[in-house]
Design an enzyme around this catalytic site. Sequence first.
Site, short mmCIF file in Angstrom:
data_model
loop_
_atom_site.label_atom_id
_atom_site.label_comp_id
_atom_site.label_asym_id
_atom_site.label_seq_id
_atom_site.Cartn_x
_atom_site.Cartn_y
_atom_site.Cartn_z
N ARG A 52 0.83 -1.20 0.00
CA ARG A 52 0.00 0.00 0.00
C ARG A 52 0.87 1.26 0.00
O ARG A 52 0.56 2.24 -0.68
CB ARG A 52 -0.94 -0.01 1.22
CG ARG A 52 -1.95 1.13 1.20
CD ARG A 52 -3.02 0.96 2.26
NE ARG A 52 -2.49 1.13 3.61
CZ ARG A 52 -3.21 1.00 4.74
NH1 ARG A 52 -4.49 0.67 4.66
NH2 ARG A 52 -2.67 1.16 5.92
N LYS A 151 -2.56 6.93 1.19
CA LYS A 151 -2.38 7.28 2.60
C LYS A 151 -1.30 8.36 2.64
O LYS A 151 -0.11 8.07 2.83
CB LYS A 151 -1.98 6.02 3.39
CG LYS A 151 -2.27 6.12 4.86
CD LYS A 151 -2.26 4.76 5.50
CE LYS A 151 -2.18 4.83 7.02
NZ LYS A 151 -3.28 5.50 7.68
N GLU A 184 -16.19 6.28 5.42
CA GLU A 184 -15.41 5.64 6.49
C GLU A 184 -15.32 6.61 7.65
O GLU A 184 -15.97 7.65 7.65
CB GLU A 184 -14.02 5.28 5.96
CG GLU A 184 -13.22 6.48 5.48
CD GLU A 184 -11.87 6.14 4.89
OE1 GLU A 184 -11.31 5.10 5.23
OE2 GLU A 184 -11.37 6.94 4.08
N1 PMP Z 1 -9.35 4.83 6.98
C1 PMP Z 1 -8.48 5.82 7.26
C2 PMP Z 1 -8.80 7.20 6.80
C3 PMP Z 1 -7.30 5.55 7.96
O1 PMP Z 1 -6.43 6.52 8.23
C4 PMP Z 1 -7.05 4.22 8.38
C5 PMP Z 1 -5.77 3.88 9.10
N2 PMP Z 1 -5.57 4.59 10.28
C6 PMP Z 1 -8.00 3.23 8.11
C7 PMP Z 1 -9.12 3.58 7.37
C8 PMP Z 1 -7.80 1.82 8.55
O2 PMP Z 1 -6.75 1.22 7.81
P1 PMP Z 1 -5.84 0.07 8.44
O3 PMP Z 1 -6.73 -1.04 8.79
O4 PMP Z 1 -4.90 -0.28 7.32
O5 PMP Z 1 -5.15 0.65 9.61
#
Ligand code: PMP
Length: 288
Positions: A52, A151, A184
Site C-alpha cells: 500500500r 495514505k 469511512e
Molecule cells: N481509513 C483511514 C482514513 C485511515 O487513516 C485508516 C488507518 N488509520 C484506516 C481507514 C484503517 O486502515 P488500516 O486497517 O490499514 O489501519
Amino acid sequence: MGLKVYIDGEYVDKADAKISVFDHGLLYGDGVFEGIRAYNGRVFRLDGHIARLYDSAKAIMLKVPVGHDRMKKIVTETLAHNGLQDAYIRLLVTRGAGTLGLDIDACPSPSIICITDSIALYPAEYYLKGLEVITVSTRRIGLGTLFPQVKSLNYLNSILGKIEAMNAGVPEAIMLNPSGAVAECTGDNIFIVKGGRLITPDVNSGILEGITRAAVIELASKEGITVEERTVSRYEVFTADECFLTGTAAEVIPVVKVDCRVIGDGAPGPMTKLLLGKFHELVRTEGS
Ligand code: PMP
C-alpha cells in the site's frame, strides 16, 4: 536506552529525530505513510502495508529510494533496535527537502523515516460497551480530488472530521463521501451487520483500503458469512443490527450509537464479538 528513530539510514535519539523545514512533507503534506503493528515481535501483514505504501507513492509520483525488501528490513530492524515486541510503527516517505515552490523536481532526495513506539490503546471499556459516533459535516475527499486510497501525509480532511467528533464529545466520526453515502471514519473503516450479512462501503465509496478491513473480510468469508462491499447509506447504518469499526490501532471496535440512534440492542452484537475474537487470534498467530 531511549527510543531510536530511523531516518535515512541512521538511528537517532528521539530528541534528535528531525527533518529539514524545507521538506515538502512539512511544507505541503507531500509524502506517504503507513501505520503498522507488531504483536509478540511479529509484524502484522507487513507485505500488505508495504504494498500500500508503494502504491500510494506511485499515485503521487514519489519515487521511493529503496525496494520493498529493504523497506521491510527497515521496519524489522527499527523494531529490533528498540527491543520492541508489541509496537505501533509509523513508516513515512516524504518528498524530501526542496524549494518553497510546489515543483517536485526540486526535491531530489525523498526521506524515509521509521518510528516505533509502544501502542496507545483505546480504553478497554470501548470494546466491552461499544462506541458512540456521529456523522460529521466534513465530507471525505472525493475520488476526483485526492484519491482516498492514497495514505498521504496530508491528513487535514480526517483531522477536521476528528475535531467535529471531539467537539461533540465522541471519539470517532462517520464521514460521508461527496455524494452523501457513508465512506469511512477519520482513521478507521466501517462495517454494519444486517440480517446476518456483513456490509461495508466499497472502494468507490471513497475509502482507504484498510489492512484490518481486508483481514476482517477474509475472516468473515472463512466463517461462511456473506460479505457485501457496496454503497452504504446513513439510513442503513441507523437501522443496522450491528456496527463496528476496523483499523490498525483500534483493531475491531464495536459501535452502539450513531447520531443518537441506538444500534441493535445497544450492546456489541454477536457477529462483532465473533470477528473481534477471530481478529485477535489472527494477529497473534499470523506473522510476516
Ligand atoms: N481509513 C483511514 C482514513 C485511515 O487513516 C485508516 C488507518 N488509520 C484506516 C481507514 C484503517 O486502515 P488500516 O486497517 O490499514 O489501519
